[in-house]
Design a protein around this motif. Structure first.
Motif, PDB file in Angstrom:
ATOM      1  N   MET A   1       0.841  -1.190   0.000  1.00  0.00           N
ATOM      2  CA  MET A   1       0.000   0.000   0.000  1.00  0.00           C
ATOM      3  C   MET A   1       0.879   1.244   0.000  1.00  0.00           C
ATOM      4  SD  MET A   1      -3.076  -1.106  -0.075  1.00  0.00           S
ATOM      5  CE  MET A   1      -4.040   0.304   0.422  1.00  0.00           C
ATOM      6  N   PHE A   2       0.370   2.333  -0.533  1.00  0.00           N
ATOM      7  CA  PHE A   2       1.123   3.576  -0.576  1.00  0.00           C
ATOM      8  C   PHE A   2       1.024   4.297   0.753  1.00  0.00           C
ATOM      9  CE2 PHE A   2       2.028   2.866  -4.733  1.00  0.00           C
ATOM     10  CZ  PHE A   2       0.957   2.901  -5.591  1.00  0.00           C
ATOM     11  N   ASP A   3       2.044   5.080   1.069  1.00  0.00           N
ATOM     12  CA  ASP A   3       2.095   5.879   2.279  1.00  0.00           C
ATOM     13  C   ASP A   3       1.607   7.283   1.950  1.00  0.00           C
ATOM     14  OD1 ASP A   3       2.622   7.255   4.554  1.00  0.00           O
ATOM     15  OD2 ASP A   3       4.698   6.568   4.770  1.00  0.00           O
ATOM     16  N   HIS A   4       0.354   7.580   2.239  1.00  0.00           N
ATOM     17  CA  HIS A   4      -0.229   8.873   1.870  1.00  0.00           C
ATOM     18  C   HIS A   4       0.270   9.995   2.776  1.00  0.00           C
ATOM     19  CE1 HIS A   4      -3.129   7.446  -1.155  1.00  0.00           C
ATOM     20  NE2 HIS A   4      -3.116   6.349  -0.440  1.00  0.00           N
ATOM     21  N   ASP A   5       0.987   9.679   3.858  1.00  0.00           N
ATOM     22  CA  ASP A   5       1.480  10.717   4.752  1.00  0.00           C
ATOM     23  C   ASP A   5       2.775  11.356   4.271  1.00  0.00           C
ATOM     24  OD1 ASP A   5      -0.608  10.229   6.471  1.00  0.00           O
ATOM     25  OD2 ASP A   5       0.491   8.710   7.612  1.00  0.00           O
ATOM     26  N   HIS A   6       3.412  10.757   3.284  1.00  0.00           N
ATOM     27  CA  HIS A   6       4.743  11.218   2.898  1.00  0.00           C
ATOM     28  C   HIS A   6       4.842  11.729   1.472  1.00  0.00           C
ATOM     29  CE1 HIS A   6       5.779   8.990   6.532  1.00  0.00           C
ATOM     30  NE2 HIS A   6       6.890   9.678   6.558  1.00  0.00           N
ATOM     31  N   PHE A 134     -15.472   3.810 -18.161  1.00  0.00           N
ATOM     32  CA  PHE A 134     -15.456   2.901 -17.017  1.00  0.00           C
ATOM     33  C   PHE A 134     -14.117   2.180 -16.906  1.00  0.00           C
ATOM     34  CE2 PHE A 134     -15.819  -1.404 -15.369  1.00  0.00           C
ATOM     35  CZ  PHE A 134     -16.318  -1.161 -14.096  1.00  0.00           C
ATOM     36  N   HIS A 135     -13.639   2.035 -15.667  1.00  0.00           N
ATOM     37  CA  HIS A 135     -12.523   1.140 -15.351  1.00  0.00           C
ATOM     38  C   HIS A 135     -12.716   0.675 -13.916  1.00  0.00           C
ATOM     39  CE1 HIS A 135      -8.461  -0.397 -14.533  1.00  0.00           C
ATOM     40  NE2 HIS A 135      -8.399  -0.578 -15.837  1.00  0.00           N
ATOM     41  N   VAL A 136     -12.301  -0.561 -13.642  1.00  0.00           N
ATOM     42  CA  VAL A 136     -12.499  -1.103 -12.293  1.00  0.00           C
ATOM     43  C   VAL A 136     -11.696  -0.328 -11.249  1.00  0.00           C
ATOM     44  CG1 VAL A 136     -13.110  -3.421 -13.048  1.00  0.00           C
ATOM     45  CG2 VAL A 136     -10.687  -2.840 -12.693  1.00  0.00           C
ATOM     46  N   PHE A 137     -10.638   0.379 -11.658  1.00  0.00           N
ATOM     47  CA  PHE A 137      -9.860   1.181 -10.722  1.00  0.00           C
ATOM     48  C   PHE A 137     -10.370   2.616 -10.631  1.00  0.00           C
ATOM     49  CE2 PHE A 137      -5.692  -1.472 -11.295  1.00  0.00           C
ATOM     50  CZ  PHE A 137      -6.296  -2.538 -10.645  1.00  0.00           C
ATOM     51  N   PRO A 206      14.329   1.900  -2.269  1.00  0.00           N
ATOM     52  CA  PRO A 206      14.986   1.869  -0.955  1.00  0.00           C
ATOM     53  C   PRO A 206      14.028   2.262   0.161  1.00  0.00           C
ATOM     54  CG  PRO A 206      16.382   2.959  -2.579  1.00  0.00           C
ATOM     55  CD  PRO A 206      15.052   2.749  -3.236  1.00  0.00           C
ATOM     56  N   GLY A 207      14.023   1.463   1.213  1.00  0.00           N
ATOM     57  CA  GLY A 207      13.223   1.776   2.377  1.00  0.00           C
ATOM     58  C   GLY A 207      11.755   1.430   2.262  1.00  0.00           C
ATOM     59  N   ARG A 208      11.347   0.792   1.144  1.00  0.00           N
ATOM     60  CA  ARG A 208       9.943   0.446   0.946  1.00  0.00           C
ATOM     61  C   ARG A 208       9.814  -1.016   0.547  1.00  0.00           C
ATOM     62  NH1 ARG A 208       6.372   4.840   0.428  1.00  0.00           N
ATOM     63  NH2 ARG A 208       7.450   6.814   0.708  1.00  0.00           N
ATOM     64  N   GLN A 209       8.770  -1.633   1.023  1.00  0.00           N
ATOM     65  CA  GLN A 209       8.532  -3.029   0.678  1.00  0.00           C
ATOM     66  C   GLN A 209       8.099  -3.143  -0.775  1.00  0.00           C
ATOM     67  OE1 GLN A 209       5.665  -4.585   3.457  1.00  0.00           O
ATOM     68  NE2 GLN A 209       7.238  -5.065   4.971  1.00  0.00           N
ATOM     69  N   ARG A 210       8.521  -4.211  -1.402  1.00  0.00           N
ATOM     70  CA  ARG A 210       8.042  -4.476  -2.762  1.00  0.00           C
ATOM     71  C   ARG A 210       6.551  -4.792  -2.712  1.00  0.00           C
ATOM     72  NH1 ARG A 210      11.224  -6.940  -7.512  1.00  0.00           N
ATOM     73  NH2 ARG A 210       9.608  -7.303  -9.070  1.00  0.00           N
ATOM     74  N   LEU A 211       5.794  -4.242  -3.659  1.00  0.00           N
ATOM     75  CA  LEU A 211       4.354  -4.425  -3.674  1.00  0.00           C
ATOM     76  C   LEU A 211       3.986  -5.763  -4.306  1.00  0.00           C
ATOM     77  CD1 LEU A 211       3.166  -0.869  -4.806  1.00  0.00           C
ATOM     78  CD2 LEU A 211       3.356  -1.769  -2.484  1.00  0.00           C
ATOM     79  N   THR A 212       3.126  -6.499  -3.642  1.00  0.00           N
ATOM     80  CA  THR A 212       2.585  -7.736  -4.208  1.00  0.00           C
ATOM     81  C   THR A 212       1.173  -7.519  -4.735  1.00  0.00           C
ATOM     82  OG1 THR A 212       1.828  -8.421  -2.012  1.00  0.00           O
ATOM     83  CG2 THR A 212       4.001  -9.190  -2.724  1.00  0.00           C
ATOM     84  N   GLU A 213       0.523  -6.456  -4.305  1.00  0.00           N
ATOM     85  CA  GLU A 213      -0.767  -6.044  -4.834  1.00  0.00           C
ATOM     86  C   GLU A 213      -0.715  -4.545  -5.080  1.00  0.00           C
ATOM     87  OE1 GLU A 213      -3.901  -7.119  -2.214  1.00  0.00           O
ATOM     88  OE2 GLU A 213      -3.564  -9.276  -2.424  1.00  0.00           O
ATOM     89  N   TRP A 214      -1.336  -4.090  -6.157  1.00  0.00           N
ATOM     90  CA  TRP A 214      -1.301  -2.665  -6.453  1.00  0.00           C
ATOM     91  C   TRP A 214      -2.500  -2.299  -7.311  1.00  0.00           C
ATOM     92  CZ3 TRP A 214      -1.112  -1.312 -11.619  1.00  0.00           C
ATOM     93  CH2 TRP A 214      -0.718  -2.325 -12.501  1.00  0.00           C
TER      94      TRP A 214
END
Length: 222
Positions: A1-6, A134-137, A206-214
């Motif tokens: 997930m993205f960090d919306h605070d930064h 339309f798009h599902v996202f 760097p400093g962030r986990q690799r995303l498995t869902e996006w």
């Protein structure tokens, strides 16, 4: 997930345009028309999708066609796609409307991709700013549609480059605009191309986990 605070999107970032999309199509088509790509085995696996290079290129062409087609109806469907017939040639393969003649070879699949990209560009260029697709996202506007097409182009170009043995890097300014439009929670203090790969589950930051869902957020910003 993205960090919306930064990571807040830059307020003065230019919008994604039809010209950006046209340049993305041009760059990816040029990449796939390199002699080393045309001479390669397109049955080899591409990068992250788990499909062959041929299937990945067909899927990309289908994305561009479909995004353009969604902008077409004057009264677009609010909760689903325009009802083209989608089919899957075998389990585990992508479900497409668009397929290329296998006998046409790599030149043929690249031509199909170029044609579908041109259709998407034309629809983005001519659609009313109030048009919705339309798009599902997130049901989107023409700018969002262009940004979506660029994500597909750049991310799947990376997949194809891995499968075909090519060097590929998307242009940073366009990546930055796409990230601002579709991934507002992504970091803005990192390399835009590396960030786009990370945001689509294809790379490390760097400093962030690799995303498995996006997923992106393609809803209009205004």
């Amino acid at each position: 997930m993205f960090d919306h605070d930064h990571a807040e999107p830059a307020g003065d970032m230019a919008p994604v345009t039809a010209e950006d999309l046209a340049e993305g199509v041009r760059l990816v088509v040029a990449l796939l028309r390199r002699p080393v790509a045309l001479a390669a085995d397109w049955g080899r696996p591409a990068g992250s999708p788990g499909w062959s290079c041929w299937e990945t290129a067909e899927h990309l062409a289908d994305d561009l066609f479909s995004y353009g087609a969604q902008l077409g109806p004057q009264t677009p469907p609010a909760d689903t796609h325009v009802p083209f017939v989608w089919r899957r040639e075998a389990p585990g393969r992508p479900a497409n409307v668009i397929f290329a003649e296998r006998g046409s070879g790599p030149q043929g699949i690249v031509q199909v991709l170029e044609s579908c990209g041109a259709l998407h560009v034309a629809m983005v260029r001519t659609a009313s700013p109030q048009a919705r697709a339309f798009h599902v996202f997130g049901t989107t506007d023409p700018e969002g549609s262009a940004a979506m097409g660029l994500v597909e182009l750049f991310a799947h170009a990376e997949d194809l480059a891995q499968g075909l043995g090519l060097d590929w890097r998307a242009p940073a300014p366009v990546c930055a605009r796409v990230l601002t439009r579709l991934f507002p929670g992504a970091p803005t203090d990192t390399d835009p191309w590396a960030t786009l790969l990370w945001a689509t589950g294809r790379g490390e930051l760097p400093g962030r986990q690799r995303l498995t869902e996006w997923r992106w957020d393609s809803t209009p910003r205004t």
